[in-house]
Design an enzyme around this catalytic site. Structure first.
Site, PDB file in Angstrom:
ATOM      1  N   CYS A  19       7.269   5.236  -1.343  1.00 28.13           N
ATOM      2  CA  CYS A  19       6.168   5.865  -2.094  1.00 28.13           C
ATOM      3  C   CYS A  19       6.506   7.283  -2.545  1.00 28.13           C
ATOM      4  O   CYS A  19       5.898   7.800  -3.478  1.00 28.13           O
ATOM      5  CB  CYS A  19       4.898   5.863  -1.249  1.00 28.13           C
ATOM      6  SG  CYS A  19       4.420   4.212  -0.754  1.00 28.13           S
ATOM      7  N   HIS A  38      -0.138  10.122  -4.879  1.00 29.45           N
ATOM      8  CA  HIS A  38       0.341   8.750  -4.737  1.00 29.45           C
ATOM      9  C   HIS A  38      -0.868   7.873  -4.428  1.00 29.45           C
ATOM     10  O   HIS A  38      -1.661   8.185  -3.538  1.00 29.45           O
ATOM     11  CB  HIS A  38       1.375   8.675  -3.607  1.00 29.45           C
ATOM     12  CG  HIS A  38       1.608   7.279  -3.155  1.00 29.45           C
ATOM     13  ND1 HIS A  38       2.028   6.291  -4.015  1.00 29.45           N
ATOM     14  CD2 HIS A  38       1.444   6.691  -1.946  1.00 29.45           C
ATOM     15  CE1 HIS A  38       2.130   5.164  -3.349  1.00 29.45           C
ATOM     16  NE2 HIS A  38       1.775   5.376  -2.099  1.00 29.45           N
ATOM     17  N   ASN A  68      -1.608  -0.107  -4.585  1.00 31.45           N
ATOM     18  CA  ASN A  68      -0.490   0.789  -4.298  1.00 31.45           C
ATOM     19  C   ASN A  68       0.777   0.198  -4.929  1.00 31.45           C
ATOM     20  O   ASN A  68       1.254  -0.852  -4.493  1.00 31.45           O
ATOM     21  CB  ASN A  68      -0.340   0.911  -2.771  1.00 31.45           C
ATOM     22  CG  ASN A  68       0.792   1.832  -2.356  1.00 31.45           C
ATOM     23  OD1 ASN A  68       1.625   2.226  -3.174  1.00 31.45           O
ATOM     24  ND2 ASN A  68       0.841   2.156  -1.075  1.00 31.45           N
TER      25      ASN A  68
HETATM   26  N1  COA Z   1      -9.536  -8.183   5.220  1.00 22.47           N
HETATM   27  C1  COA Z   1     -10.409  -8.264   6.228  1.00 22.47           C
HETATM   28  N2  COA Z   1     -10.154  -7.784   7.462  1.00 22.47           N
HETATM   29  C2  COA Z   1      -8.972  -7.210   7.663  1.00 22.47           C
HETATM   30  C3  COA Z   1      -8.010  -7.085   6.654  1.00 22.47           C
HETATM   31  C4  COA Z   1      -8.319  -7.612   5.388  1.00 22.47           C
HETATM   32  N3  COA Z   1      -7.482  -7.539   4.341  1.00 22.47           N
HETATM   33  N4  COA Z   1      -6.936  -6.466   7.162  1.00 22.47           N
HETATM   34  C5  COA Z   1      -7.198  -6.177   8.435  1.00 22.47           C
HETATM   35  N5  COA Z   1      -8.433  -6.631   8.758  1.00 22.47           N
HETATM   36  C6  COA Z   1      -9.141  -6.549  10.035  1.00 22.47           C
HETATM   37  C7  COA Z   1      -8.224  -6.292  11.194  1.00 22.47           C
HETATM   38  O1  COA Z   1      -7.654  -7.487  11.650  1.00 22.47           O
HETATM   39  C8  COA Z   1      -9.168  -5.684  12.205  1.00 22.47           C
HETATM   40  O2  COA Z   1      -9.897  -6.726  12.815  1.00 22.47           O
HETATM   41  P1  COA Z   1     -10.303  -6.624  14.382  1.00 22.47           P
HETATM   42  O3  COA Z   1     -11.162  -5.392  14.473  1.00 22.47           O
HETATM   43  O4  COA Z   1     -11.017  -7.895  14.594  1.00 22.47           O
HETATM   44  O5  COA Z   1      -8.996  -6.506  15.120  1.00 22.47           O
HETATM   45  C9  COA Z   1     -10.166  -4.904  11.332  1.00 22.47           C
HETATM   46  O6  COA Z   1     -10.018  -5.436  10.009  1.00 22.47           O
HETATM   47  C10 COA Z   1      -9.905  -3.417  11.311  1.00 22.47           C
HETATM   48  O7  COA Z   1      -8.528  -3.216  11.115  1.00 22.47           O
HETATM   49  P2  COA Z   1      -7.914  -1.785  11.058  1.00 22.47           P
HETATM   50  O8  COA Z   1      -6.446  -1.913  10.831  1.00 22.47           O
HETATM   51  O9  COA Z   1      -8.408  -0.992  12.220  1.00 22.47           O
HETATM   52  O10 COA Z   1      -8.629  -1.248   9.753  1.00 22.47           O
HETATM   53  P3  COA Z   1      -8.591   0.186   9.141  1.00 22.47           P
HETATM   54  O11 COA Z   1      -9.946   0.715   9.072  1.00 22.47           O
HETATM   55  O12 COA Z   1      -7.527   1.037   9.760  1.00 22.47           O
HETATM   56  O13 COA Z   1      -8.131  -0.121   7.650  1.00 22.47           O
HETATM   57  C11 COA Z   1      -6.167   0.007   6.297  1.00 22.47           C
HETATM   58  C12 COA Z   1      -6.899  -0.731   7.412  1.00 22.47           C
HETATM   59  C13 COA Z   1      -4.829  -0.674   6.076  1.00 22.47           C
HETATM   60  C14 COA Z   1      -6.988  -0.091   5.022  1.00 22.47           C
HETATM   61  C15 COA Z   1      -6.013   1.485   6.705  1.00 22.47           C
HETATM   62  O14 COA Z   1      -5.472   1.586   7.988  1.00 22.47           O
HETATM   63  C16 COA Z   1      -5.143   2.242   5.753  1.00 22.47           C
HETATM   64  O15 COA Z   1      -5.486   2.404   4.607  1.00 22.47           O
HETATM   65  N6  COA Z   1      -4.023   2.778   6.233  1.00 22.47           N
HETATM   66  C17 COA Z   1      -3.116   3.538   5.407  1.00 22.47           C
HETATM   67  C18 COA Z   1      -2.405   2.588   4.535  1.00 22.47           C
HETATM   68  C19 COA Z   1      -1.588   3.243   3.504  1.00 22.47           C
HETATM   69  O16 COA Z   1      -2.029   4.141   2.842  1.00 22.47           O
HETATM   70  N7  COA Z   1      -0.382   2.721   3.333  1.00 22.47           N
HETATM   71  C20 COA Z   1       0.502   3.122   2.342  1.00 22.47           C
HETATM   72  C21 COA Z   1       1.044   4.471   2.632  1.00 22.47           C
HETATM   73  S1  COA Z   1       2.149   4.806   1.407  1.00 22.47           S
END
Ligand code: COA
Length: 328
Positions: free
Chosen positions: A112, A255, A285
């Site tokens: 990224c 980004h 992304n």
């Molecule tokens: N749809 C529905 N549920 C989903 C899911 C999806 N696509 N992906 C994960 N879940 C579930 C998980 O399994 C988890 O379930 P559980 O509570 O039963 O275990 C729940 O949603 C919460 O997951 P969690 O990972 O804690 O969610 P979050 O609030 O952290 O959001 C992201 C997940 C990925 C959106 C978030 O962590 C994020 O944006 N991180 C940064 C990512 C990023 O910017 N990456 C690129 C950097 S360059």
């Protein structure tokens, strides 16, 4: 004193749209979950094209906007995490597709942050006088390598395909004022594609494929935490190095990873929404393509104009993070 500046910018996205509702039919997810957590509504996906194909489309647009022809380019820098092949890199494929002479082509692998790292690379070659016109491309085909099942839902919903490109050339006045680049490899496995790779013998097995180890994996909350912190730090670093404040910057380009990350940084640094441009709701992304795709659309929409002072910033796998100050 010889400086570098951006002479032209262009972008390309494949026409096929994959909405959150489409994903609901492929995995256990919901439009609500994806929108609330990330701000993404849809993304573009290729049918057959490769990363160098998307890069080519963005490159020809950027070269035309610079008022140049492909033969005027004397170095290609290609930023991608999804090259057409493990080797050779996408840069040499682009050299061939552009039909240009036997010019150098190099790939950079900073995910990224790849576009900002690429700006720094291009800037060096122009300032030393080694090259006149550098084509910098950020392009990704993520969709062919994602796990579109419930197993891969945390990663698959985030990423999309696309490309952006700029042409840089020499200038008496600074265009690229500064860049600040960072990495912290101890977090390499927080967002990565583990296999295939030379860390393993063999590089991948049928069992690995069965377990889905060829798909990208992410510790979402850890990435979120580090991204929010590092974006803020590296923007402040860029401002301080140039004796600038937020008020002096016309546009900030983030980004496009997650709207919640962008909103958190904007709030912390008191960056008004009028100084940002986001398109992640339409593209997700797109990794190395994200910043040039965003900046190119901002130019087309009339938000980014000649004379503007801008600050692009990125964070991603590695971890790597980076910022620049640029006079447009
Ligand atoms: N749809 C529905 N549920 C989903 C899911 C999806 N696509 N992906 C994960 N879940 C579930 C998980 O399994 C988890 O379930 P559980 O509570 O039963 O275990 C729940 O949603 C919460 O997951 P969690 O990972 O804690 O969610 P979050 O609030 O952290 O959001 C992201 C997940 C990925 C959106 C978030 O962590 C994020 O944006 N991180 C940064 C990512 C990023 O910017 N990456 C690129 C950097 S360059």
């Amino acid at each position: 004193m010889r400086h570098s500046r951006i002479l032209g910018i262009g972008h390309y996205v494949p026409p096929t749209v994959l909405t959150n509702h489409d994903l609901e039919t492929q995995m256990d997810t919901s439009d609500d979950w994806i929108r609330q957590r990330t701000g993404i509504e849809e993304r573009r996906v290729v049918t057959e094209e490769s990363t160098s194909d998307l890069g080519y489309e963005a490159a020809v647009r950027a070269i035309a906007k610079a008022g140049l022809e492909p033969k005027d380019i004397d170095l290609i820098v290609f930023a991608t995490l999804s090259p057409d092949f493990y080797f050779p890199g996408a840069g040499v494929l682009l050299q061939h597709k552009l039909g240009v002479g036997e010019i150098p082509a190099l790939d950079i692998r900073q995910q990224c942050s790849g576009f900002v790292y690429g700006l720094a690379v291009a800037d060096q070659f122009i300032r030393t006088g080694a090259y006149e016109h550098v084509l910098l491309v950020g392009a990704e085909v993520q969709s062919k390598g994602l796990d579109y099942t419930t197993r891969g839902r945390d990663v698959a919903v985030i990423f999309g395909d696309g490309a952006g490109a700029v042409v840089l050339g020499p200038s008496d006045e600074p265009g690229i004022h500064s860049f600040h680049l960072h990495s912290q490899g101890k977090y390499h496995d927080m967002l990565w594609m583990e296999k295939p790779g030379s860390a393993h013998r063999p590089i991948i097995t049928p069992e690995d494929i069965e377990e889905g180890r060829q798909f990208p994996k992410m510790e979402g909350q850890t990435v979120f935490k580090h991204a929010t912190r590092r974006f803020g730090e590296v923007i402040k670093e860029a401002l301080a190095a140039n004796n600038l404040t937020v008020d002096d910057i016309d546009m900030f380009f983030f980004h496009q990873a997650n709207l919640r990350i962008i909103e958190a940084i904007s709030k912390a640094l008191k960056i008004p929404p009028t100084k940002t441009y986001n398109n992640l709701h339409r593209y997700g992304n797109t990794t190395a393509a994200s910043l040039p795709l965003c900046m190119s659309e901002a130019v087309d929409a009339g938000h980014l104009r000649p004379g503007h002072l801008i600050c692009p910033a990125a964070f991603g796998s590695g971890f790597t993070w980076a910022s620049a100050i640029i006079r447009w």
